[in-house]
Design a protein around this motif. Sequence first.
Motif: not given
Length: 557
Positions: A43-46, A466-472
């Motif tokens: 997802l890209g979260a830190d 929605v998942f990949n939109y959030y990734r962007r």
Amino acid sequence: MSKQWWKNAVVYQVYPRSYQDSNHDGIGDLPGLTQRLPYIKKLGADVIWLNPIYKSPDKDNGYDISDYRNIQDVYGTMADFDTMLHTAHQQGLKILMDLVVNHTSDQHDWFEQSRQSKDNPYADYYIWRDPVDGHAPNNWGSYFSGSAWTFEPKRQQYYLHLFAPGQPDLNWENPQVRQEIWSLMRFWLDKGVDGFRMDVINLISKPAGLPDAPQAPGAPYGNVEPLVSDGPKLNDYLREMNTEVLSHYDVMTVGEMPGSTPADAITYTGLDANELNMVFQFQHVGLSPNPDQRLGKWNDAPVKLTELKDALSRWQKALDGKGWNSLYWNNHDQPRAVSRFGNDTPAYRDLSAKMLGTTLHMLQGTPYVYEGEELGETNVHYTSLDQYEDLESLNAYHEIVDDEKLIEPQTMLTYLSHMSRDNARTPMQWDDTTNAGFSDAQPWFAVNPNYTTINAAAEVDDDHSVFNYYRRLIALRHNSDLIVHGTYEELDPDDDQVFAYRRHYQGQTLLVISNFTDQTVTRDYDQDTASEKLIGNYADDQGTTLRPYETKVYLFK
């Protein structure tokens, strides 16, 4: 400008009980979380914020802690925690623990000792008062309904609990209590955790003399929040916490602060305050309360966009250059974002989930994504009281309907369906197999029936999900000083259909336009002169035309 790591971070919140079961008991656990870390990384979260995993009788789903230095059995062992922490760090993920120190469990050893007598070593670890005319010391009501006081026969005194009777408030005036808290914080920080989310931390300093609270006409108890939030010694306690503990570690801190104003937040999180990094404020999630004050937050009225814009803009403008915002739509205590602020019907759920994500993630602050939000998960829409598990919801129903008879049962059920915390606590929707892939046993709490269509497996490999939109969205933030640090310019605050704003930084401007309605509208912000469109939730761009729940972000160089 100093650029601390948490300013560039995105936090993903995990409610462990509902995330992933690994040992076939229907309850999420630490090994389950460990196996799902690659998903969070993708997802890209830190940072991962974990809701409480400590020993607890579970009267309030772990927010009643009986042993701060041990893991709740259903979640695993300390070895499981250490493995999870090590694995997360290997993958570049930080772990934020939930620090719950306004109160403990009534089964904590400190309270077990304290309740025995007035002259034992733990006698003053909690807030005890003598009866007044044979009843409670004041009119304070609990956040969870009923009185905030419970009588203990062994001491012939009442103890204070702002929440459930099983959650007695600690006496922060006692320096020994503070030393105990500093010690347990060091225990986890020395293990390598990366910071704390601090539960209702602005309630720890109570007003001198514990005066009566304001009481609405006809209400059984006083509203305690104006009296106990941001108490007289809160700054002293937070500074001491920083001096004794936090300043010795490279950590991130966020304080949950119901009732706080931007001025309060700057006091605690000011860039030179040496207290906390940021706060969770409640202005935007506290909108549209019931007009009948006796009913508090229980209502089903939609949030007015002009009020939402005012709340978010107020915090953006006030904290710019002085403090730091936490950005969130929902968490384990709030209904699902797309159901509350968007539109969860099949026609618009996907579009409005992306629109909400864009509106929030382009603001200044640290965004928080609550588990399932990145999939566009919705409220569960229960219709019967026996479907609920949450203590706050059940207590409110019994007080408002059964005891006070203020409204009809069906009306209260409608309010619960809209606002109950249980909406956020259904198991994570991983795939369309039995129990949504959460567990192969009976889950501790029923899965939202829409898991067959809304689930991670269906979204992770779908570029348009929605998942990949959030990734962007997250990737944009990670690569843009403008998004992280830019100042905020409010646009058209009285527009009740569209939320638009600009961000400015070092000669560049970001324009964000979000249609909060299911109507097609037109708005001209000179978007045709932009250098580029960074993101949007429709495949094409029709310029000044905004289709239902359309959102788009433009860059001007």
